[in-house]
Design a protein around this motif. Structure first.
Motif, PDB file in Angstrom:
ATOM      1  N   CYS A   1       0.844  -1.228  -0.022  1.00 44.43           N
ATOM      2  CA  CYS A   1       0.157  -0.182  -0.178  1.00 44.43           C
ATOM      3  C   CYS A   1       0.830   1.146  -0.146  1.00 44.43           C
ATOM      4  CB  CYS A   1      -0.912  -0.044   1.181  1.00 44.43           C
ATOM      5  SG  CYS A   1      -2.308   1.045   1.090  1.00 44.43           S
ATOM      6  N   ASP A   2       0.572   2.433  -0.789  1.00 43.69           N
ATOM      7  CA  ASP A   2       1.109   3.753  -0.616  1.00 43.69           C
ATOM      8  C   ASP A   2       1.010   3.925   0.896  1.00 43.69           C
ATOM      9  OD1 ASP A   2       0.245   6.593  -0.368  1.00 43.69           O
ATOM     10  OD2 ASP A   2       1.687   6.376  -1.907  1.00 43.69           O
ATOM     11  N   PRO A   3       2.342   4.469   1.450  1.00 46.71           N
ATOM     12  CA  PRO A   3       2.414   4.690   2.826  1.00 46.71           C
ATOM     13  C   PRO A   3       1.324   5.608   3.434  1.00 46.71           C
ATOM     14  CG  PRO A   3       4.832   4.757   1.626  1.00 46.71           C
ATOM     15  CD  PRO A   3       3.733   4.637   0.650  1.00 46.71           C
ATOM     16  N   GLU A   4       1.154   6.591   2.624  1.00 54.65           N
ATOM     17  CA  GLU A   4      -0.091   7.644   3.355  1.00 54.65           C
ATOM     18  C   GLU A   4      -1.428   6.988   3.372  1.00 54.65           C
ATOM     19  OE1 GLU A   4       0.237  11.484   1.482  1.00 54.65           O
ATOM     20  OE2 GLU A   4       2.262  11.730   1.804  1.00 54.65           O
ATOM     21  N   ARG A   5      -1.804   6.262   2.293  1.00 57.73           N
ATOM     22  CA  ARG A   5      -2.983   5.373   2.107  1.00 57.73           C
ATOM     23  C   ARG A   5      -2.971   4.570   3.389  1.00 57.73           C
ATOM     24  NH1 ARG A   5      -5.962   2.590  -3.021  1.00 57.73           N
ATOM     25  NH2 ARG A   5      -7.840   2.314  -2.114  1.00 57.73           N
ATOM     26  N   ALA A   6      -1.835   3.653   3.638  1.00 56.03           N
ATOM     27  CA  ALA A   6      -1.805   2.707   4.472  1.00 56.03           C
ATOM     28  C   ALA A   6      -2.110   3.155   5.809  1.00 56.03           C
ATOM     29  CB  ALA A   6      -0.293   1.945   4.531  1.00 56.03           C
ATOM     30  N   GLU A   7      -1.541   4.409   6.185  1.00 57.32           N
ATOM     31  CA  GLU A   7      -1.918   4.960   7.540  1.00 57.32           C
ATOM     32  C   GLU A   7      -3.426   5.171   7.623  1.00 57.32           C
ATOM     33  OE1 GLU A   7      -0.355   5.658  10.446  1.00 57.32           O
ATOM     34  OE2 GLU A   7       1.254   4.389   9.588  1.00 57.32           O
TER      35      GLU A   7
ATOM     36  N   VAL B   1      -9.783  -4.194  11.141  1.00 60.03           N
ATOM     37  CA  VAL B   1      -9.747  -4.759   9.907  1.00 60.03           C
ATOM     38  C   VAL B   1      -8.420  -4.612   9.184  1.00 60.03           C
ATOM     39  CG1 VAL B   1     -10.937  -4.890   7.556  1.00 60.03           C
ATOM     40  CG2 VAL B   1     -12.284  -4.814   9.604  1.00 60.03           C
ATOM     41  N   VAL B   2      -7.801  -3.509   9.355  1.00 54.61           N
ATOM     42  CA  VAL B   2      -6.507  -3.030   8.534  1.00 54.61           C
ATOM     43  C   VAL B   2      -5.508  -2.849   9.646  1.00 54.61           C
ATOM     44  CG1 VAL B   2      -5.350  -1.709   7.260  1.00 54.61           C
ATOM     45  CG2 VAL B   2      -7.752  -2.317   6.571  1.00 54.61           C
ATOM     46  N   ARG B   3      -4.319  -3.355   9.634  1.00 56.34           N
ATOM     47  CA  ARG B   3      -3.229  -3.224  10.619  1.00 56.34           C
ATOM     48  C   ARG B   3      -1.834  -2.876  10.028  1.00 56.34           C
ATOM     49  NH1 ARG B   3      -0.981  -7.983  12.417  1.00 56.34           N
ATOM     50  NH2 ARG B   3      -2.344  -9.779  12.150  1.00 56.34           N
ATOM     51  N   PRO B   4      -0.934  -2.577  10.584  1.00 57.42           N
ATOM     52  CA  PRO B   4       0.727  -3.023   9.654  1.00 57.42           C
ATOM     53  C   PRO B   4       0.825  -4.296   9.535  1.00 57.42           C
ATOM     54  CG  PRO B   4       0.518  -1.460  11.994  1.00 57.42           C
ATOM     55  CD  PRO B   4      -0.962  -2.081  11.974  1.00 57.42           C
ATOM     56  N   GLY B   5       1.460  -4.538   8.429  1.00 61.15           N
ATOM     57  CA  GLY B   5       1.652  -5.689   7.787  1.00 61.15           C
ATOM     58  C   GLY B   5       2.546  -6.618   8.772  1.00 61.15           C
ATOM     59  N   PHE B   6       1.754  -7.825   9.138  1.00 61.26           N
ATOM     60  CA  PHE B   6       2.581  -8.803   9.828  1.00 61.26           C
ATOM     61  C   PHE B   6       3.836  -9.422   9.435  1.00 61.26           C
ATOM     62  CE2 PHE B   6       2.792 -13.298  11.613  1.00 61.26           C
ATOM     63  CZ  PHE B   6       2.901 -13.071  12.634  1.00 61.26           C
ATOM     64  N   HIS B   7       4.800  -9.170   9.687  1.00 64.64           N
ATOM     65  CA  HIS B   7       6.163  -9.737   9.203  1.00 64.64           C
ATOM     66  C   HIS B   7       6.631  -9.032   8.081  1.00 64.64           C
ATOM     67  CE1 HIS B   7       6.851 -12.850  12.093  1.00 64.64           C
ATOM     68  NE2 HIS B   7       5.818 -13.499  11.992  1.00 64.64           N
ATOM     69  N   MET B   8       6.174  -7.793   7.836  1.00 64.60           N
ATOM     70  CA  MET B   8       6.357  -7.161   6.608  1.00 64.60           C
ATOM     71  C   MET B   8       6.868  -5.656   7.037  1.00 64.60           C
ATOM     72  SD  MET B   8       5.514  -9.436   4.235  1.00 64.60           S
ATOM     73  CE  MET B   8       5.581  -8.684   2.792  1.00 64.60           C
ATOM     74  N   ASN B   9       7.340  -4.724   6.060  1.00 58.53           N
ATOM     75  CA  ASN B   9       7.711  -3.337   6.317  1.00 58.53           C
ATOM     76  C   ASN B   9       6.284  -2.889   6.531  1.00 58.53           C
ATOM     77  OD1 ASN B   9       7.924  -0.766   5.661  1.00 58.53           O
ATOM     78  ND2 ASN B   9       9.789  -0.969   4.640  1.00 58.53           N
ATOM     79  N   LYS B  10       6.293  -2.104   7.888  1.00 57.72           N
ATOM     80  CA  LYS B  10       5.037  -1.804   8.192  1.00 57.72           C
ATOM     81  C   LYS B  10       4.749  -0.339   7.506  1.00 57.72           C
ATOM     82  CE  LYS B  10       5.088  -4.498  12.046  1.00 57.72           C
ATOM     83  NZ  LYS B  10       5.448  -6.090  11.251  1.00 57.72           N
ATOM     84  N   LYS B  11       5.695   0.156   6.914  1.00 60.55           N
ATOM     85  CA  LYS B  11       5.340   1.567   6.206  1.00 60.55           C
ATOM     86  C   LYS B  11       4.680   1.071   4.870  1.00 60.55           C
ATOM     87  CE  LYS B  11       7.702   5.548   4.154  1.00 60.55           C
ATOM     88  NZ  LYS B  11       9.072   6.194   4.057  1.00 60.55           N
TER      89      LYS B  11
END
Length: 117
Positions: free
Chosen positions: A52-58, A67-77
């Motif tokens: 996800c685009d970092p701004e959109r991810a937040e 429902v949506v949280r920082p990526g598990f075992h992934m780059n959270k940004k």
């Protein structure tokens, strides 16, 4: 959606491949060799990671708590984990999947995009 419908939707997109590089419990979907979705098969509830685009991810994390949280075992940004709850529409899940697909496809070098079968 369930795991099978997520898989089917991913494979409907042009030039997508799937594999199991991390073992039988995680299906990875790629475009041009780059991952755009990881689908967990070892949980009862649907769970997948999308880029996800970092701004959109937040923004999505704030608008869709639980429902949506920082990526598990992934780059959270750059990655979100999506765990849909009852009432989460299929159309919004598909939108998030397509955003990830497009983001990764568009990040491929021009020559790689041109070489896609």
């Amino acid at each position: 959606m369930n795991a099978e419908s997520v898989r089917d939707f991913c494979l409907e997109q042009p030039h997508v491949t799937e594999d199991l590089p991390f073992g039988p419990e995680t299906v990875v979907f790629r475009i041009g060799g780059k991952i755009f979705l990881l689908l967990s098969l070892d949980t009862e509830a649907l769970s997948f990671n999308v880029k996800c685009d970092p701004e959109r991810a937040e923004e999505l994390r704030e608008r869709h708590p639980g429902v949506v949280r920082p990526g598990f075992h992934m780059n959270k940004k750059h990655w979100n984990t999506v765990e849909p709850k009852e009432g989460t529409s299929d159309s919004i899940l598909k939108e998030w999947i397509l955003h990830s697909y497009d983001l990764v496809r568009n990040s491929l070098p021009k020559k790689s995009r041109e070489l896609l079968p």
